[in-house]
Enzyme design. Structure first.
Site, PDB file in Angstrom:
ATOM      1  N   HIS A  51      15.088  41.294  33.061  1.00 24.82           N
ATOM      2  CA  HIS A  51      14.344  41.139  34.022  1.00 24.82           C
ATOM      3  C   HIS A  51      15.425  42.462  35.372  1.00 24.82           C
ATOM      4  O   HIS A  51      14.922  43.196  35.229  1.00 24.82           O
ATOM      5  CB  HIS A  51      14.030  40.596  34.751  1.00 24.82           C
ATOM      6  CG  HIS A  51      13.903  40.131  36.023  1.00 24.82           C
ATOM      7  ND1 HIS A  51      13.975  40.354  37.382  1.00 24.82           N
ATOM      8  CD2 HIS A  51      12.519  40.232  36.565  1.00 24.82           C
ATOM      9  CE1 HIS A  51      13.507  40.204  38.373  1.00 24.82           C
ATOM     10  NE2 HIS A  51      12.148  40.603  37.983  1.00 24.82           N
ATOM     11  N   GLU A  54      14.421  45.666  33.418  1.00 29.48           N
ATOM     12  CA  GLU A  54      12.914  46.238  33.655  1.00 29.48           C
ATOM     13  C   GLU A  54      13.118  46.824  35.406  1.00 29.48           C
ATOM     14  O   GLU A  54      12.044  48.203  35.764  1.00 29.48           O
ATOM     15  CB  GLU A  54      12.037  45.147  33.392  1.00 29.48           C
ATOM     16  CG  GLU A  54      10.689  44.948  34.184  1.00 29.48           C
ATOM     17  CD  GLU A  54       9.881  44.523  34.205  1.00 29.48           C
ATOM     18  OE1 GLU A  54       9.796  44.641  36.036  1.00 29.48           O
ATOM     19  OE2 GLU A  54      10.508  42.824  34.623  1.00 29.48           O
ATOM     20  N   HIS A  55      13.927  46.638  35.780  1.00 32.08           N
ATOM     21  CA  HIS A  55      13.306  47.370  37.149  1.00 32.08           C
ATOM     22  C   HIS A  55      14.075  47.999  36.539  1.00 32.08           C
ATOM     23  O   HIS A  55      14.681  49.082  37.648  1.00 32.08           O
ATOM     24  CB  HIS A  55      15.317  46.031  38.527  1.00 32.08           C
ATOM     25  CG  HIS A  55      13.959  44.554  39.109  1.00 32.08           C
ATOM     26  ND1 HIS A  55      13.907  44.740  40.282  1.00 32.08           N
ATOM     27  CD2 HIS A  55      12.900  43.816  38.344  1.00 32.08           C
ATOM     28  CE1 HIS A  55      13.007  43.965  40.479  1.00 32.08           C
ATOM     29  NE2 HIS A  55      12.466  43.195  39.402  1.00 32.08           N
ATOM     30  N   GLU A 131      14.645  38.362  45.191  1.00 27.09           N
ATOM     31  CA  GLU A 131      14.090  38.008  44.122  1.00 27.09           C
ATOM     32  C   GLU A 131      14.319  36.184  43.875  1.00 27.09           C
ATOM     33  O   GLU A 131      13.361  35.353  44.047  1.00 27.09           O
ATOM     34  CB  GLU A 131      13.847  39.155  43.070  1.00 27.09           C
ATOM     35  CG  GLU A 131      12.500  38.112  42.363  1.00 27.09           C
ATOM     36  CD  GLU A 131      12.102  39.173  41.319  1.00 27.09           C
ATOM     37  OE1 GLU A 131      11.124  39.384  40.862  1.00 27.09           O
ATOM     38  OE2 GLU A 131      12.648  40.333  41.723  1.00 27.09           O
TER      39      GLU A 131
END
Length: 421
Positions: A51, A54-55, A131
């Site tokens: 993740h 991906e950022h 997040e």
């Protein structure tokens, strides 16, 4: 034939596959790049790296910085998104047909030519940490992380996709680069472009950005999942209770996956479902309740979620168990017809949209090595019988125990004895 009439499939020397799905008459296209790789392929020390990666690729790739990447797509009216799951990472672009070559350039840059700058990485870790906190502060989201941990204790499937502040800390550009080279292995990637496009033009545009990408070893198959029927209870200073039940279920490769999805629809798939009618409409025990199935390649889960007042936890759990048992023993023909109609409507509506087609076909090709025709899927839906529902439902309700998670106010009873099949 493994693809639909009119489609064209190309396989590059490095193993990446490109499926072009023309939809004559459309002025737009949708691109879906699906990587068979996600949080499930991480070690415990790498939790959350897929993740985070991906950022990070959006912070700079192919010589463009973060602003330039966003503006390049949006300046031409397009949109670009990405997501990370347990088994897959996906990049998606939508826009006018004239955007297609640039979309291919940018998506391939994100996967194979990202900058992974150290200062950007430090900043982005802070974003992901926020997040993580946001997910924790959202009880009806966090309860699913608790359930996932209960269902797959000690496994990558049991860890949150976002990772933790501690697990993200060791990620530096060099280690994240090595992780990216493995995760984004070309042979694990399917790119599908649907819409008003020509196969030869899409192939020519893709070659310019893929031909020079070397093969990567990739992660290989993840460790076989192991279902662990554990329980988790978390009490906080909140007003509502969130309940999740998780049962050991079948993989997406199982021939029973469609019967199970129909069973899920009848049980808790909409306002006409048994759980909604019994728990909310007839008794007022829940403000939100539904059933779902999440299949992986080597197993899966069948789940029920409900939100209710703390005082209603015990009667609601008892009712869920009762309704599940009744449905698995005696599904009604009218219910099956309604569920089939819902499934069919969704199937045909999705088939008419470029975005849903590109996403669906990329997933099918990645998982099954083929693309299914509408007639094939429709026939599989139509042939499901009441006996099929009894079989798949009984396999769920016959389990002696299930995994469960309960997140609610401090005054709430644990109800551990009730959180079982």
């Amino acid at each position: 034939m493994n693809i639909l009439d009119g489609q064209k499939l190309y396989t590059f020397d490095n193993g990446l596959r490109l499926l072009v799905d023309p939809m004559p008459g459309l002025k737009t296209f949708a691109l879906s790049a699906l990587i068979y790789g996600g949080a499930r392929f991480e070690t415990e020390a790498q939790s959350g790296w897929a993740h985070l990666l991906e950022h990070m690729v959006f912070k700079g790739a192919g010589g463009r910085n973060a602003r330039e990447l966003a503006e390049a797509i949006e300046h031409k009216g397009g949109t670009i998104n990405a997501s990370t799951g347990y088994e897959h990472t996906r990049f998606e672009v939508r826009g006018l047909n004239s955007l297609m070559p640039l979309a291919l350039e940018i998506v391939t840059d994100l996967m194979f030519r990202s900058a992974l700058d150290g200062e950007e990485l430090t900043r982005e870790k802070k974003v992901v940490e926020q997040e993580i906190l946001e997910a924790y502060d959202t009880p009806d989201d966090h309860v699913f992380d608790l359930l996932q941990s209960a269902m797959f204790t000690g496994q990558s499937l049991g860890r949150p996709i976002l990772g933790t502040k501690q697990s993200l800390k060791p990620a530096v550009p060099a280690t994240l680069r090595a992780f990216a080279n493995t995760l984004y292995a070309p042979h694990q990637i399917v790119i599908c472009v649907s819409g008003g496009v020509m196969p030869d033009e899409v192939y020519a545009a893709t070659r310019a950005y893929i031909d020079n990408v070397a093969p990567h070893a990739g992660f290989g198959k993840p460790t076989q999942l192991r279902f662990t029927p554990n329980k988790a209870v978390q009490k906080r200073k909140i007003e509502q209770a969130n309940i999740t039940l998780g049962f050991d279920a079948i993989s997406r490769l199982s021939p029973d996956i469609i019967p199970l999805r129909l069973f899920s629809e009848i049980l808790g798939g909409g306002m006409a479902s048994r759980l909604f009618q019994e728990a909310r409409e007839a008794r007022g025990l829940a403000y939100s309740i539904d059933a779902y199935t999440t299949p992986y390649r080597d197993g899966g889960i069948f789940g029920v979620y409900a939100g209710c007042a703390a005082k209603d936890v015990e009667p609601l759990v008892e009712l869920i168990q009762k309704v599940m048992g009744e449905l698995s023993a005696n599904p009604l023909s009218g219910e099956l017809e309604r569920a089939k109609a819902q499934f069919m409507t969704s199937l045909f509506l999705n088939h008419e949209g470029a975005a849903s087609r590109s996403s669906t076909f990329a997933s099918q090709l990645s998982t099954f090595e083929k693309v299914f025709t509408l007639d094939e899927v429709a026939a599989d839906i139509e042939r499901v019988s009441l006996d099929d529902l009894v079989r798949v439902g009984s396999a769920i309700t016959a389990q002696k125990t299930c995994a469960s998670a309960l997140l609610g106010p401090r005054s709430m009873g644990d109800a551990l004895g009730l959180l079982a099949a």
